[in-house]
Design a protein around this motif. Structure first.
Motif, PDB file in Angstrom:
ATOM      1  N   VAL A  27       0.838  -1.194   0.000  1.00 55.14           N
ATOM      2  CA  VAL A  27       0.000   0.000   0.000  1.00 55.14           C
ATOM      3  C   VAL A  27       0.872   1.243   0.000  1.00 55.14           C
ATOM      4  O   VAL A  27       1.901   1.288   0.666  1.00 55.14           O
ATOM      5  N   ASP A  51     -11.561  -0.738  -3.387  1.00 54.93           N
ATOM      6  CA  ASP A  51     -11.436  -1.922  -2.537  1.00 54.93           C
ATOM      7  C   ASP A  51     -12.057  -1.733  -1.168  1.00 54.93           C
ATOM      8  O   ASP A  51     -12.562  -2.693  -0.578  1.00 54.93           O
ATOM      9  N   VAL A  62     -11.083   5.712   5.650  1.00 54.16           N
ATOM     10  CA  VAL A  62     -10.087   5.045   4.816  1.00 54.16           C
ATOM     11  C   VAL A  62     -10.739   4.659   3.494  1.00 54.16           C
ATOM     12  O   VAL A  62     -11.807   4.046   3.480  1.00 54.16           O
ATOM     13  N   GLN A  64      -9.491   2.749  -0.087  1.00 56.70           N
ATOM     14  CA  GLN A  64      -8.402   2.033  -0.758  1.00 56.70           C
ATOM     15  C   GLN A  64      -8.817   1.762  -2.193  1.00 56.70           C
ATOM     16  O   GLN A  64      -9.913   1.266  -2.445  1.00 56.70           O
ATOM     17  N   THR A  66      -7.143   0.441  -6.212  1.00 55.23           N
ATOM     18  CA  THR A  66      -6.031  -0.281  -6.829  1.00 55.23           C
ATOM     19  C   THR A  66      -6.044  -0.030  -8.328  1.00 55.23           C
ATOM     20  O   THR A  66      -7.062  -0.259  -8.992  1.00 55.23           O
ATOM     21  N   SER A  73      -1.827  -1.210  -3.781  1.00 53.48           N
ATOM     22  CA  SER A  73      -2.995  -0.339  -3.679  1.00 53.48           C
ATOM     23  C   SER A  73      -2.595   1.032  -3.170  1.00 53.48           C
ATOM     24  O   SER A  73      -1.487   1.231  -2.662  1.00 53.48           O
ATOM     25  N   ILE A  75      -4.001   4.140  -0.613  1.00 50.14           N
ATOM     26  CA  ILE A  75      -4.941   4.461   0.459  1.00 50.14           C
ATOM     27  C   ILE A  75      -4.877   5.957   0.727  1.00 50.14           C
ATOM     28  O   ILE A  75      -3.810   6.562   0.731  1.00 50.14           O
TER      29      ILE A  75
END
Length: 168
Positions: A27, A51, A62, A64, A66, A73, A75
């Motif tokens: 990440v 995600d 948060v 996330q 990709t 990924s 974030i």
């Protein structure tokens, strides 16, 4: 007048043994000022897979996403980074064809630079110094670039990688 070159230290520290197992970047945290605007840019405009998207009762949020084909990924969110929004410069996305990737981004409404390469064939320099318009004349892997920014100014680079070096 003679010029001297610093000599390497007579003694060097021993090289530690390699780490056991694999170390993969999972990440990358990107600092943003507005989570909803960033989510629209990354998941909407760029079309990256969403995600995760959650907010805890205390306000921590948060998101996330990709990029297509990426094992890593991105974030962003509220209270997950102390870095200033827009303070990231130099995130690199490997693409097979930088001209096509640039066209795809432009068609999505992203303000993306023209394709460029470095005047001496090195990794691109900070800012725009040493840039030459167009892809690397020999279309060598790792030598052709384009760049864009997210709404906060975090700068991403597209790097053309047609053939990977051994060991990857």
């Amino acid at each position: 007048m003679s010029t001297t070159t610093p000599q390497a230290a007579a003694t060097t520290a021993p090289t530690p043994p390699p780490l056991d197992g694999e170390l993969r970047i999972e990440v990358v945290v990107v600092p943003v000022s507005d989570v909803d605007v960033a989510k629209e840019f990354y998941a909407g405009t760029l079309g990256w897979r969403l995600d995760a998207d959650f907010t805890l009762p205390d306000g921590l949020s948060v998101v996330q996403v990709t990029p297509p084909g990426s094992p890593t990924s991105v974030i962003f969110g509220r209270w997950i980074s102390a870095a200033a929004a827009g303070g990231t410069d130099g995130l690199v996305l490997a693409v097979r064809d930088v001209e096509q990737a640039r066209t795809d981004l432009a068609e999505r409404g992203v303000d993306v630079s023209e394709v460029f390469h470095d005047a001496v064939g090195a990794f691109h320099r900070a800012g725009e110094e040493g840039r030459v318009a167009g892809p690397d004349p020999e279309r060598r892997s790792y030598a052709s670039w384009a760049s864009f920014q997210d709404p906060d100014g975090n700068r991403w680079y597209l790097q053309e990688v047609r053939e990977r070096r051994p060991g990857r």
